[in-house]
Motif scaffolding. Sequence first.
Motif, short mmCIF file in Angstrom:
data_model
loop_
_atom_site.label_atom_id
_atom_site.label_comp_id
_atom_site.label_asym_id
_atom_site.label_seq_id
_atom_site.Cartn_x
_atom_site.Cartn_y
_atom_site.Cartn_z
N LEU A 21 -2.94 -1.36 6.56
CA LEU A 21 -3.74 -0.53 5.67
C LEU A 21 -5.21 -0.52 6.08
CD1 LEU A 21 -2.34 -1.69 2.18
CD2 LEU A 21 -1.72 0.36 3.48
N HIS A 22 -5.82 0.64 5.97
CA HIS A 22 -7.26 0.79 6.16
C HIS A 22 -7.99 -0.04 5.10
CE1 HIS A 22 -11.19 2.81 5.75
NE2 HIS A 22 -11.05 3.12 7.02
N GLN A 33 -10.37 0.46 2.99
CA GLN A 33 -10.53 1.07 1.67
C GLN A 33 -9.19 1.11 0.93
OE1 GLN A 33 -12.08 5.05 1.70
NE2 GLN A 33 -12.47 5.09 -0.49
N VAL A 34 -8.12 1.39 1.67
CA VAL A 34 -6.80 1.46 1.05
C VAL A 34 -6.32 0.08 0.62
CG1 VAL A 34 -4.41 2.24 1.36
CG2 VAL A 34 -6.28 3.49 2.45
N PHE A 81 -4.86 -0.51 -2.95
CA PHE A 81 -3.51 -1.09 -3.07
C PHE A 81 -3.50 -2.26 -4.05
CE2 PHE A 81 -0.92 -4.69 -1.66
CZ PHE A 81 0.35 -4.19 -1.92
#
Length: 354
Positions: free
Chosen positions: A20-21, A23-24, A28
């Motif tokens: 995951l990036h 920011q994600v 999450f």
Amino acid sequence: TDPAIEPLQLILVEEPEAHLHAQVQQVFIRKAYEVLRNHEELREKKTFQTQLIVSTHSSHVAHEMDFGHLRYFKRRPAAEGGVPTSVVANLSTLFGKEDDTTLFVRRYLKTTHCDLFFADGVILLEGAAERILVPHFIRDRYPDLAERYISLHEVGGSHAHRLKPLIEVLSIPALIISDLDASNPTENGKSVRPQPGLGYETGNIVLKSWVPQKAGLDELINEAAVPTLTGGGFGIVGAVYQRPIEVTYPDASHTATVIPSTFEDALALSNLTKMVKLSGVTMTNKFAMIISKGANPEDIAKGLYERLRDRPQKAAFALDVLSSKEFENLAPPAYIDAGLKWLAAQLAKSTEAK
């Protein structure tokens, strides 16, 4: 005909940041539990329980969590003839409190990067100039330390002690880089230039209450180069601050022992022939003028102290130093050098114990 809902739903997620990036990652972990409970028989009802366990090395994930929900795995050195072990620190015992110290730590971590939870060691810095220059000293002069994951925090001498409970829980080596903050107790604690034998004290609460827990200036300058306080596991805290140094006038005609008052004048007094060539903001130019016109090291030390007392431009001064052609040749002040070598040695011990 509907399948029964188990009374406990246990979900294990390993290292979600691997896919995951940044920011994600935050989105999450912020939404995951809400999604898991998104069923009419769950949500706010208490009949069925859902537990989400996430293992992570992501400071972005840690930042989004209530710190009281964190469980920190910390290494313990091996007993003689044994193997290293890990213990789990339940951070709810720290962050579940509502005292002033806990509130400060919680808010401080929320406004900074949470890499402290994943670091090999930590350095607590006095001010902006140290925060700008110390990482470059580490990279250029301390290769063993540069290979480690060091979390640096600019906290200041009046607040660093508030991180003491967290540092103790994490049990990792910590270095405090602080200022003497000399004061005259006979003049209501008036700030003064550090000088021995005059009954001066430190106004720095970190030195008085944490390490080395002494107030007298003469006591402090006669302490070991890095006074320490040992904790559990690999936890050990060392403190460094300005000490008497031998300063030679640029033309080598005079040598004297002086005590710097801050990181900035300590850096200047340790590099007179190079600092005299600097230019930039008003304070940088004034430093160069004081060094070039000073009659002897004592006059220079006094002049630098008075300039720092009058409208200090510490961050701008540090940026002038950083952009100077002389930067790579500058020697870190002796107390900084002693502290960084000490921290490197502590981390080496930690590695040997694996």
